[in-house]
Write a protein that holds these residues in place. Sequence first.
Motif, PDB file in Angstrom:
ATOM      1  N   ALA A 127      31.799 -28.972  -1.147  1.00  0.00           N
ATOM      2  CA  ALA A 127      33.106 -29.421  -1.712  1.00  0.00           C
ATOM      3  C   ALA A 127      33.156 -30.862  -2.596  1.00  0.00           C
ATOM      4  CB  ALA A 127      33.473 -30.857  -0.354  1.00  0.00           C
ATOM      5  N   HIS A 128      32.234 -31.804  -3.353  1.00  0.00           N
ATOM      6  CA  HIS A 128      32.063 -32.786  -4.003  1.00  0.00           C
ATOM      7  C   HIS A 128      30.944 -32.809  -4.579  1.00  0.00           C
ATOM      8  CE1 HIS A 128      33.466 -34.057  -0.245  1.00  0.00           C
ATOM      9  NE2 HIS A 128      34.407 -34.423  -0.659  1.00  0.00           N
ATOM     10  N   HIS A 184      28.428 -25.887   2.623  1.00  0.00           N
ATOM     11  CA  HIS A 184      28.407 -26.842   3.670  1.00  0.00           C
ATOM     12  C   HIS A 184      27.884 -26.295   5.022  1.00  0.00           C
ATOM     13  CE1 HIS A 184      29.114 -30.370   1.641  1.00  0.00           C
ATOM     14  NE2 HIS A 184      29.906 -29.848   0.855  1.00  0.00           N
ATOM     15  N   ASP A 243      27.281 -32.489  -3.852  1.00  0.00           N
ATOM     16  CA  ASP A 243      26.529 -32.176  -2.288  1.00  0.00           C
ATOM     17  C   ASP A 243      25.283 -31.181  -2.408  1.00  0.00           C
ATOM     18  OD1 ASP A 243      28.106 -33.952  -0.800  1.00  0.00           O
ATOM     19  OD2 ASP A 243      29.773 -32.107  -1.278  1.00  0.00           O
ATOM     20  N   HIS A 262      33.973 -31.246   3.957  1.00  0.00           N
ATOM     21  CA  HIS A 262      32.563 -30.212   4.263  1.00  0.00           C
ATOM     22  C   HIS A 262      33.073 -28.795   5.128  1.00  0.00           C
ATOM     23  CE1 HIS A 262      29.397 -34.050   2.807  1.00  0.00           C
ATOM     24  NE2 HIS A 262      30.518 -33.626   1.956  1.00  0.00           N
TER      25      HIS A 262
HETATM   26 ZN    ZN Z   1      30.335 -34.037   0.177  1.00  0.00          ZN
END
Ligand code: ZN
Length: 258
Positions: free
Chosen positions: A12-13, A109, A16, A118
């Motif tokens: 997601a980010h 994730h 991560d 996530h």
């Molecule tokens: Zn994240």
Amino acid sequence: MTSSIKVLALFAHPDDAEFLCAGTLVHLAQRGANIHIATMTAGDCGSTILPPAKITCLRRREAAQAAKLINATYICLEKKDLLIFYDGPTLKQVLELVRRVDPQLVLTHSPVDYMVDHETTARLCQSACFGAMAPNFRTGARRPASVPRAVPHLYYAQPFGGRDIFGQAIQPSVCVDISATLELKERMLACHASQQAWLHAQQEISRPAHPMREMAARAGALSGFRWAEGFRQHLGQGFPQDNLLSNLLGDLARSIET
Ligand SMILES: [Zn+2]
């Protein structure tokens, strides 16, 4: 053995992937795999002091630096933090990415995680891996990638903290020994310098390496390694059933009895 393997780590980010699976990515890169790290967002909410345009610029650069340490490419799908939705346009974007990279191995994730961004990323990734082969699914890309011939092997990283939102432990099905790659994983994580201040402010985590090491120690204790990363393989109908990660990494990967 891994020289022709293409790996997509879609998270997601920014940071991560480094947190959850970089030790494994380092092993794969060292064996000649072609690694692509992608994030859904550029981490626009990851600062209490910088406005979105500034922090995203910084975080894209940090993510690209981390990826460069293992000769991986970095791709950002430019969604917004907390606004990752399972909808048509987003699925088309993720599916186009899967077709473009055409990976044999995909890491994402856990479908059960503390953060909805996530979980949504995991669902998008599952559908994109499954649907990429369907020629009738049009992504609307200006120059669409060709349709792959096989569904990739999909693995879910452990959720942060190794627990679901009810506090129940999530048991990995395979653990990868990252004792030899922990140092480089930490260097990749350290590229995300902007997040050290953010984590400190938000979650009282002063050293991002610390919770990562806790997770690595826990997966290690489960599998008999000093430091490890845990994964669960997606074994739903239509997905490959052989354990590619174990086949690629040999003795470095251990299946965990549940
Ligand atoms: Zn994240």
